[in-house]
Design a protein around this motif. Structure first.
Motif, short mmCIF file in Angstrom:
data_model
loop_
_atom_site.label_atom_id
_atom_site.label_comp_id
_atom_site.label_asym_id
_atom_site.label_seq_id
_atom_site.Cartn_x
_atom_site.Cartn_y
_atom_site.Cartn_z
N ASN A 74 0.84 -1.20 0.00
CA ASN A 74 0.00 0.00 0.00
C ASN A 74 0.87 1.25 0.00
OD1 ASN A 74 -1.73 2.15 0.57
ND2 ASN A 74 -3.03 0.94 1.92
N PHE A 75 0.90 1.94 -1.15
CA PHE A 75 1.60 3.21 -1.26
C PHE A 75 0.59 4.30 -1.62
CE2 PHE A 75 5.21 0.34 -1.72
CZ PHE A 75 6.10 0.91 -0.83
N GLY A 76 -0.43 4.41 -0.77
CA GLY A 76 -1.42 5.46 -0.92
C GLY A 76 -1.12 6.59 0.06
N GLN A 77 -1.34 7.83 -0.39
CA GLN A 77 -1.15 9.00 0.46
C GLN A 77 -2.40 9.87 0.41
OE1 GLN A 77 1.27 9.95 2.53
NE2 GLN A 77 2.57 8.16 2.13
N PRO A 78 -3.01 10.13 1.56
CA PRO A 78 -4.22 10.97 1.58
C PRO A 78 -3.96 12.32 0.93
CG PRO A 78 -3.87 9.93 3.71
CD PRO A 78 -2.64 9.66 2.91
N GLY A 79 -4.89 12.72 0.07
CA GLY A 79 -4.82 14.04 -0.54
C GLY A 79 -3.94 14.15 -1.77
N ASP A 80 -3.30 13.06 -2.16
CA ASP A 80 -2.40 13.14 -3.31
C ASP A 80 -3.15 13.34 -4.62
OD1 ASP A 80 -0.03 13.01 -1.97
OD2 ASP A 80 0.65 11.14 -2.91
N THR A 81 -2.56 14.14 -5.48
CA THR A 81 -3.04 14.31 -6.84
C THR A 81 -2.12 13.53 -7.77
OG1 THR A 81 -1.65 16.22 -7.30
CG2 THR A 81 -3.79 16.66 -6.26
N SER A 82 -2.43 13.55 -9.05
CA SER A 82 -1.57 12.88 -10.03
C SER A 82 -0.17 13.48 -10.02
CB SER A 82 -2.18 12.98 -11.43
OG SER A 82 -2.35 14.34 -11.81
N TYR A 83 -0.06 14.75 -9.68
CA TYR A 83 1.25 15.42 -9.63
C TYR A 83 2.12 14.82 -8.52
CZ TYR A 83 4.77 19.07 -9.06
OH TYR A 83 5.95 19.75 -8.94
N ASN A 117 10.57 -2.56 -8.22
CA ASN A 117 10.59 -3.49 -9.35
C ASN A 117 9.36 -4.41 -9.35
OD1 ASN A 117 11.77 -4.42 -11.70
ND2 ASN A 117 12.92 -6.03 -10.68
N PRO A 118 8.15 -3.84 -9.34
CA PRO A 118 6.94 -4.65 -9.22
C PRO A 118 6.55 -5.36 -10.51
CG PRO A 118 6.34 -2.38 -9.56
CD PRO A 118 7.84 -2.41 -9.45
N ALA A 119 5.64 -6.32 -10.39
CA ALA A 119 5.08 -6.99 -11.55
C ALA A 119 3.77 -6.33 -11.96
CB ALA A 119 4.84 -8.47 -11.24
N ILE A 120 3.00 -5.84 -10.98
CA ILE A 120 1.70 -5.23 -11.24
C ILE A 120 1.57 -3.96 -10.40
CG2 ILE A 120 -0.82 -5.52 -11.15
CD1 ILE A 120 -0.31 -8.57 -11.24
N VAL A 121 1.09 -2.88 -11.00
CA VAL A 121 0.85 -1.63 -10.28
C VAL A 121 -0.60 -1.21 -10.50
CG1 VAL A 121 1.52 0.77 -9.95
CG2 VAL A 121 3.25 -0.92 -10.58
N ILE A 122 -1.34 -1.04 -9.41
CA ILE A 122 -2.73 -0.60 -9.46
C ILE A 122 -2.77 0.87 -9.08
CG2 ILE A 122 -5.07 -1.02 -8.63
CD1 ILE A 122 -4.06 -3.81 -7.69
N ILE A 123 -3.17 1.72 -10.00
CA ILE A 123 -3.20 3.17 -9.76
C ILE A 123 -4.63 3.63 -9.49
CG2 ILE A 123 -2.77 5.45 -10.75
CD1 ILE A 123 -0.62 4.19 -12.51
N THR A 124 -4.79 4.42 -8.43
CA THR A 124 -6.07 5.08 -8.16
C THR A 124 -5.79 6.54 -7.87
OG1 THR A 124 -7.07 3.08 -7.21
CG2 THR A 124 -8.11 5.18 -6.67
N VAL A 125 -6.29 7.42 -8.71
CA VAL A 125 -6.05 8.86 -8.55
C VAL A 125 -7.12 9.62 -9.33
CG1 VAL A 125 -4.54 9.16 -10.55
CG2 VAL A 125 -4.19 10.60 -8.53
N GLY A 126 -7.33 10.89 -8.98
CA GLY A 126 -8.25 11.71 -9.74
C GLY A 126 -9.16 12.59 -8.90
N ALA A 127 -9.63 12.07 -7.78
CA ALA A 127 -10.57 12.84 -6.97
C ALA A 127 -9.96 14.14 -6.47
CB ALA A 127 -11.06 12.00 -5.79
N MET A 128 -8.71 14.09 -6.02
CA MET A 128 -8.07 15.29 -5.49
C MET A 128 -7.63 16.24 -6.61
SD MET A 128 -8.53 15.04 -2.38
CE MET A 128 -7.73 16.60 -2.02
#
Length: 199
Positions: free
Chosen positions: A76-85, A99-110
């Motif tokens: 879990n590399f989520g940070q509250p309030g983060d934007t795409s920037y 060096n991951p095999a799969i990366v799940i990105i969630t961003v946009g609301a902020m």
């Protein structure tokens, strides 16, 4: 046995992508096939919805719940309030260095709430995807249709398809409208995050 299980997981997801994008489109346009030397890690990378705002503990956020369902560690590399920037700034430290095999990105609301222009957010996401794919990892865009609404999933849908990114839409469907699954009007509670992980 552990490596075989990870390999099965990667190929299972790749098979799903092939079905969604008619196989040949994905294989031609995405380099996200596991390469030798990968740690095999699965990383959830993003904003408040990844970090687990609204959950009673980080162990109840959706990456931890997803880890339970998969039987694989999901970092879990989520940070509250983060934007795409902010994700662009954290990319090397939190993702590429692992060096991951799969990366799940969630961003946009902020991005929306902080007034970041649509084109800038889409460009930032493209930068993230290109660099992650260049490392050989597969990219999944988990679109959280937050109660406040986010334009980013619709805006980047064609872009993601062109780049060979698996986009999962409507992850809050049936959750945002159910008070028993929401911490407040914006974020899920433990039950809500479990619902997201089950998608």
């Amino acid at each position: 046995m552990k490596e075989l299980k990870r390999l099965w997981l990667v190929w299972a997801i790749l098979a799903l992508v092939a079905v969604v994008y008619l196989g040949s489109i994905y294989l031609q346009k995405s380099p996200a096939i596991a390469k030798a030397g990968h740690s095999g890690a699965i990383i959830a990378f993003g904003d408040s919805y990844v970090s687990g705002v609204g959950a009673s503990a980080k162990e109840r956020a959706y990456p931890a719940m997803l880890s339970q369902f998969l039987g694989e560690e999901v970092l879990n590399f989520g940070q509250p309030g983060d934007t795409s920037y902010e994700l662009v700034k954290r990319l090397n430290r939190d993702v590429l260095s692992k060096n991951p095999a799969i990366v799940i990105i969630t961003v946009g609301a902020m991005d929306e709430s902080k007034g970041i222009p649509n084109e800038t957010a889409a460009s930032n996401l493209s930068h993230l995807v290109q660099n992650i794919q260049r490392s050989g990892a597969m990219v999944v865009f988990a679109a959280i249709d937050s109660p406040s609404g986010s334009w980013l999933p619709k805006l980047v849908s064609a872009q993601n398809r062109e780049m060979g990114v698996l986009q999962l839409d409507n992850l809050m469907e049936g959750i945002a409208s159910d008070p028993s699954k929401m911490f407040d009007k914006e974020f899920p509670n433990d039950s809500g995050y479990k619902g997201i992980a089950e998608r």
